[in-house]
Design a protein around this motif. Structure first.
Motif, PDB file in Angstrom:
ATOM      1  N   GLU A  67       0.853  -1.171   0.052  1.00 17.65           N
ATOM      2  CA  GLU A  67       0.009  -0.100   0.046  1.00 17.65           C
ATOM      3  C   GLU A  67       0.918   1.241   0.020  1.00 17.65           C
ATOM      4  O   GLU A  67       0.667   2.032  -0.878  1.00 17.65           O
ATOM      5  N   LEU A  68       1.975   1.217   0.745  1.00 16.60           N
ATOM      6  CA  LEU A  68       2.780   2.404   1.134  1.00 16.60           C
ATOM      7  C   LEU A  68       3.541   2.689  -0.387  1.00 16.60           C
ATOM      8  O   LEU A  68       3.643   3.788  -0.809  1.00 16.60           O
ATOM      9  N   ARG A  69       4.127   1.494  -1.038  1.00 15.56           N
ATOM     10  CA  ARG A  69       4.741   1.669  -2.367  1.00 15.56           C
ATOM     11  C   ARG A  69       3.795   1.998  -3.213  1.00 15.56           C
ATOM     12  O   ARG A  69       4.164   3.090  -4.204  1.00 15.56           O
ATOM     13  N   GLY A  70       2.537   1.781  -3.393  1.00 11.13           N
ATOM     14  CA  GLY A  70       1.618   2.186  -4.275  1.00 11.13           C
ATOM     15  C   GLY A  70       1.344   3.480  -4.072  1.00 11.13           C
ATOM     16  O   GLY A  70       1.151   4.297  -5.204  1.00 11.13           O
ATOM     17  N   ALA A  71       1.034   4.242  -2.886  1.00 16.49           N
ATOM     18  CA  ALA A  71       0.936   5.576  -2.850  1.00 16.49           C
ATOM     19  C   ALA A  71       2.169   6.543  -3.022  1.00 16.49           C
ATOM     20  O   ALA A  71       1.778   7.414  -3.705  1.00 16.49           O
ATOM     21  N   LEU A  72       3.296   5.806  -2.760  1.00 15.44           N
ATOM     22  CA  LEU A  72       4.612   6.723  -3.223  1.00 15.44           C
ATOM     23  C   LEU A  72       4.432   6.495  -4.617  1.00 15.44           C
ATOM     24  O   LEU A  72       5.046   7.637  -5.617  1.00 15.44           O
ATOM     25  N   ALA A  73       4.236   5.535  -5.330  1.00 14.51           N
ATOM     26  CA  ALA A  73       4.405   5.329  -7.024  1.00 14.51           C
ATOM     27  C   ALA A  73       3.402   6.354  -7.515  1.00 14.51           C
ATOM     28  O   ALA A  73       3.697   7.213  -8.492  1.00 14.51           O
ATOM     29  N   GLU A  74       2.374   6.408  -6.899  1.00 18.47           N
ATOM     30  CA  GLU A  74       1.253   7.618  -7.414  1.00 18.47           C
ATOM     31  C   GLU A  74       1.537   8.909  -7.153  1.00 18.47           C
ATOM     32  O   GLU A  74       1.713   9.688  -8.277  1.00 18.47           O
ATOM     33  N   LEU A  75       2.312   9.196  -6.191  1.00 25.34           N
ATOM     34  CA  LEU A  75       2.812  10.371  -5.909  1.00 25.34           C
ATOM     35  C   LEU A  75       3.823  10.953  -6.916  1.00 25.34           C
ATOM     36  O   LEU A  75       3.750  12.041  -7.243  1.00 25.34           O
ATOM     37  N   HIS A  76       4.537  10.064  -7.380  1.00 30.10           N
ATOM     38  CA  HIS A  76       5.848  10.446  -8.489  1.00 30.10           C
ATOM     39  C   HIS A  76       5.587   9.972  -9.679  1.00 30.10           C
ATOM     40  O   HIS A  76       6.371   9.984 -10.437  1.00 30.10           O
ATOM     41  N   GLY A  77       4.441   9.367 -10.056  1.00 27.74           N
ATOM     42  CA  GLY A  77       3.985   8.886 -11.355  1.00 27.74           C
ATOM     43  C   GLY A  77       4.934   7.754 -11.882  1.00 27.74           C
ATOM     44  O   GLY A  77       5.336   7.797 -12.930  1.00 27.74           O
ATOM     45  N   VAL A  78       5.202   6.802 -10.902  1.00 29.41           N
ATOM     46  CA  VAL A  78       6.034   5.777 -11.302  1.00 29.41           C
ATOM     47  C   VAL A  78       5.373   4.355 -11.274  1.00 29.41           C
ATOM     48  O   VAL A  78       4.252   4.388 -10.468  1.00 29.41           O
ATOM     49  N   GLY A  79       5.849   3.462 -11.503  1.00 30.92           N
ATOM     50  CA  GLY A  79       5.353   2.194 -11.056  1.00 30.92           C
ATOM     51  C   GLY A  79       5.711   1.467  -9.763  1.00 30.92           C
ATOM     52  O   GLY A  79       6.845   2.094  -9.182  1.00 30.92           O
ATOM     53  N   ALA A  80       4.854   0.888  -9.086  1.00 30.33           N
ATOM     54  CA  ALA A  80       5.185   0.376  -7.654  1.00 30.33           C
ATOM     55  C   ALA A  80       6.407  -0.500  -7.530  1.00 30.33           C
ATOM     56  O   ALA A  80       7.394  -0.549  -6.694  1.00 30.33           O
ATOM     57  N   GLU A  81       6.630  -1.153  -8.837  1.00 33.00           N
ATOM     58  CA  GLU A  81       7.971  -1.862  -8.844  1.00 33.00           C
ATOM     59  C   GLU A  81       9.212  -1.100  -9.053  1.00 33.00           C
ATOM     60  O   GLU A  81      10.467  -1.538  -8.965  1.00 33.00           O
ATOM     61  N   GLU A  82       9.061   0.302  -9.017  1.00 31.09           N
ATOM     62  CA  GLU A  82      10.283   1.103  -8.976  1.00 31.09           C
ATOM     63  C   GLU A  82      10.470   1.792  -7.793  1.00 31.09           C
ATOM     64  O   GLU A  82      11.122   2.763  -7.399  1.00 31.09           O
ATOM     65  N   VAL A  83       9.747   1.478  -6.544  1.00 31.15           N
ATOM     66  CA  VAL A  83       9.711   2.083  -5.295  1.00 31.15           C
ATOM     67  C   VAL A  83      10.121   1.050  -4.190  1.00 31.15           C
ATOM     68  O   VAL A  83       9.602  -0.153  -4.206  1.00 31.15           O
ATOM     69  N   PHE A  84      11.081   1.580  -3.339  1.00 32.40           N
ATOM     70  CA  PHE A  84      11.719   0.453  -2.236  1.00 32.40           C
ATOM     71  C   PHE A  84      11.728   1.418  -1.052  1.00 32.40           C
ATOM     72  O   PHE A  84      11.995   2.384  -1.085  1.00 32.40           O
ATOM     73  N   CYS A  85      11.019   0.866  -0.050  1.00 36.44           N
ATOM     74  CA  CYS A  85      10.849   1.440   1.398  1.00 36.44           C
ATOM     75  C   CYS A  85      11.648   1.110   2.495  1.00 36.44           C
ATOM     76  O   CYS A  85      11.487  -0.201   2.523  1.00 36.44           O
ATOM     77  N   ALA A  86      12.186   1.638   3.192  1.00 32.17           N
ATOM     78  CA  ALA A  86      12.644   1.191   4.553  1.00 32.17           C
ATOM     79  C   ALA A  86      12.815   2.059   5.682  1.00 32.17           C
ATOM     80  O   ALA A  86      12.114   3.133   5.637  1.00 32.17           O
ATOM     81  N   ASN A  87      13.531   1.779   6.750  1.00 31.47           N
ATOM     82  CA  ASN A  87      13.341   2.294   8.036  1.00 31.47           C
ATOM     83  C   ASN A  87      14.294   3.767   7.857  1.00 31.47           C
ATOM     84  O   ASN A  87      15.616   3.648   8.305  1.00 31.47           O
ATOM     85  N   GLY A  88      13.862   4.715   7.322  1.00 31.83           N
ATOM     86  CA  GLY A  88      14.444   5.983   7.172  1.00 31.83           C
ATOM     87  C   GLY A  88      15.639   5.778   5.574  1.00 31.83           C
ATOM     88  O   GLY A  88      15.825   4.501   5.472  1.00 31.83           O
ATOM     89  N   SER A  89      15.937   6.720   5.136  1.00 33.78           N
ATOM     90  CA  SER A  89      16.762   6.692   3.882  1.00 33.78           C
ATOM     91  C   SER A  89      18.083   6.116   4.507  1.00 33.78           C
ATOM     92  O   SER A  89      18.812   5.502   3.534  1.00 33.78           O
ATOM     93  N   ASN A  90      18.180   6.132   5.780  1.00 27.61           N
ATOM     94  CA  ASN A  90      19.643   5.450   5.941  1.00 27.61           C
ATOM     95  C   ASN A  90      19.633   4.022   5.835  1.00 27.61           C
ATOM     96  O   ASN A  90      20.578   3.372   5.323  1.00 27.61           O
ATOM     97  N   GLU A  91      18.482   3.316   6.032  1.00 27.15           N
ATOM     98  CA  GLU A  91      18.484   2.119   5.731  1.00 27.15           C
ATOM     99  C   GLU A  91      18.354   1.571   4.293  1.00 27.15           C
ATOM    100  O   GLU A  91      18.960   0.851   3.832  1.00 27.15           O
ATOM    101  N   VAL A  92      17.882   2.762   3.492  1.00 27.56           N
ATOM    102  CA  VAL A  92      17.684   2.510   2.090  1.00 27.56           C
ATOM    103  C   VAL A  92      19.241   2.470   1.613  1.00 27.56           C
ATOM    104  O   VAL A  92      19.666   1.665   0.702  1.00 27.56           O
ATOM    105  N   LEU A  93      19.941   3.491   2.156  1.00 31.00           N
ATOM    106  CA  LEU A  93      21.472   3.754   1.682  1.00 31.00           C
ATOM    107  C   LEU A  93      22.122   2.319   1.907  1.00 31.00           C
ATOM    108  O   LEU A  93      22.943   1.761   1.174  1.00 31.00           O
ATOM    109  N   GLN A  94      21.774   1.764   3.157  1.00 34.39           N
ATOM    110  CA  GLN A  94      22.531   0.745   3.555  1.00 34.39           C
ATOM    111  C   GLN A  94      22.126  -0.508   2.800  1.00 34.39           C
ATOM    112  O   GLN A  94      23.082  -1.392   2.250  1.00 34.39           O
ATOM    113  N   CYS A  95      21.066  -0.489   2.434  1.00 33.41           N
ATOM    114  CA  CYS A  95      20.615  -1.765   1.246  1.00 33.41           C
ATOM    115  C   CYS A  95      21.121  -1.470   0.198  1.00 33.41           C
ATOM    116  O   CYS A  95      21.668  -2.569  -0.598  1.00 33.41           O
ATOM    117  N   LEU A  96      21.453  -0.297  -0.512  1.00 36.43           N
ATOM    118  CA  LEU A  96      21.933  -0.203  -1.806  1.00 36.43           C
ATOM    119  C   LEU A  96      23.451  -0.578  -1.536  1.00 36.43           C
ATOM    120  O   LEU A  96      24.054  -1.166  -2.603  1.00 36.43           O
TER     121      LEU A  96
END
Ligand SMILES: *Cc1c(COP(=O)(O)O)cnc(C)c1O
Length: 358
Positions: free
Chosen positions: A64-93
């Motif tokens: 649901e969150l990815r879908g809502a963010l995808a809608e916000l940015h006009g992208v597909g949900a498969e183009e969105v990844f969410c995590a605990n703060g952008s720091n965890e996003v950076l860690q995953c990358l």
């Protein structure tokens, strides 16, 4: 038998990333929003928490969150990844695409967590520099990219702690020259006029844009961040993230927050206006300062030692960030733009601390 084991030797030299959490009346040191999220968002969240099945694991894919963010940015949900703060996003990358034998390029001075998390994951860090105005020089970046061939290049725009956003032409040139991922950290993206989201396209598959709910969305306590990128990048992050890493609580908080976009934009506008007022007041004080596209201002006292000014501010109840020991930032302090009353208090304390008669 058991025994204590020394910390991994490659980590022993790393100091943790610590912004001091000092209990002081005016906290302008971590770039949080000075305004809370809307009261009705709190009410929505309280109602949503009533509905959480706490005995069950949360939605692993945060659909649901990815879908809502995808809608916000006009992208597909498969183009969105969410995590605990952008720091965890950076860690995953970095876990997925960095690691031993791989390199990350960044341009100092910049957000300390980029190099810090890179090192935690065993990724070699190559640091380029910036121009005198703290902007990235595109030609220098291109030669760095050619010499380093990094798997990951970090661009922070607007750049923390110096404040300016990179021009889109510069980010585009970096994205076109980079042999790997280009991660544009837009933690303060809504304060800037342009976004690397506009530069994404089939000819730049490695362009990754990272955002957070911690600053403009006024939700630092929730620990929620995300990226927008090619589905292959999203899949890589999912491969290294812990299962069910994002709690049902965080997911609900994010979904509900996105219904208050106008309120977020109003907060951003109010902070930007205050930033203008604080900047204008700095002109009359004995400091050098740098124009900001974010919710903080970097400044350097010219007549007095930065540590003494920092201490003077603290004694007046105002906590700012002491950046004076960071590479390339000798003598610099960073102040977060607060409420009008907090900013008044900061300016008055700064004036006194600098020894100026106000
Ligand atoms: C504050 C900040 C973040 C936010 O990190 P979170 O983990 O989302 O709280 C990320 N990048 C930069 C450059 C920041 O200044």
């Amino acid at each position: 038998m058991s025994a204590l084991v020394p910390l991994r030797s490659d980590l022993a030299a790393l100091e943790g990333y610590h912004s001091p959490q000092v209990a002081t009346p005016v906290r302008l040191n971590t770039n949080e929003s000075p305004f809370p999220p809307p009261e009705t968002w709190r009410d929505d969240l309280a109602a949503e928490i009533e509905r959480i099945e706490f005995n069950r694991y949360p939605d692993r894919g945060a659909a649901e969150l990815r879908g809502a963010l995808a809608e916000l940015h006009g992208v597909g949900a498969e183009e969105v990844f969410c995590a605990n703060g952008s720091n965890e996003v950076l860690q995953c990358l970095l876990l997925g695409f960095g690691g031993p034998g791989r390199r990350a390029l960044l341009f100092e001075p910049t957000y300390a967590l980029h190099s810090h998390i890179a090192r935690l994951t065993g990724t070699a860090v190559v640091a380029g520099g910036r121009g005198p105005d703290f902007r990235i020089d595109a030609a220098e970046a291109e030669s760095r990219l050619a010499a380093t061939r990094p798997e990951i290049t970090f661009v922070c725009s607007p750049n923390n702690p110096t404040g300016a956003a990179e021009r889109p032409e510069v980010v585009a040139r970096i994205a076109d020259a980079a042999p790997g991922l280009v991660v544009v950290d837009e933690a303060y993206g809504q304060f800037a006029r342009t976004s690397a989201l506009e530069l994404r396209g089939p000819d730049r598959p490695g362009l990754v844009v990272v955002r957070t709910f911690s600053k403009t969305w006024a939700m630092a306590a929730c620990r929620l961040g995300y990226l927008v990128a090619d589905p292959a990048v999203v899949a890589g992050c999912e491969a290294v993230a812990l299962p069910y890493h994002l709690s049902a609580f965080s997911q609900a908080a994010g979904v509900l927050a996105l219904r208050y976009r106008r309120e977020m934009e109003a907060r951003v506008a109010a902070v930007a206006e205050e930033r203008g007022r604080v900047s204008a007041a700095l002109v009359d004080l004995a400091v050098e300062w740098w124009p900001s596209d974010a919710n903080f201002i970097l400044f350097r006292p010219t007549g007095r030692e930065a540590g003494a000014v920092w201490q003077g501010l603290l004694e007046a109840g105002v906590l700012v960030r002491d950046c004076s020991s960071w590479d390339g930032l000798a003598g610099c302090l960073r102040v977060t733009v607060g409420t009008p009353a907090e900013n008044d208090r900061f300016l008055e304390a700064l004036g006194r601390s600098l020894g100026a008669a106000r």
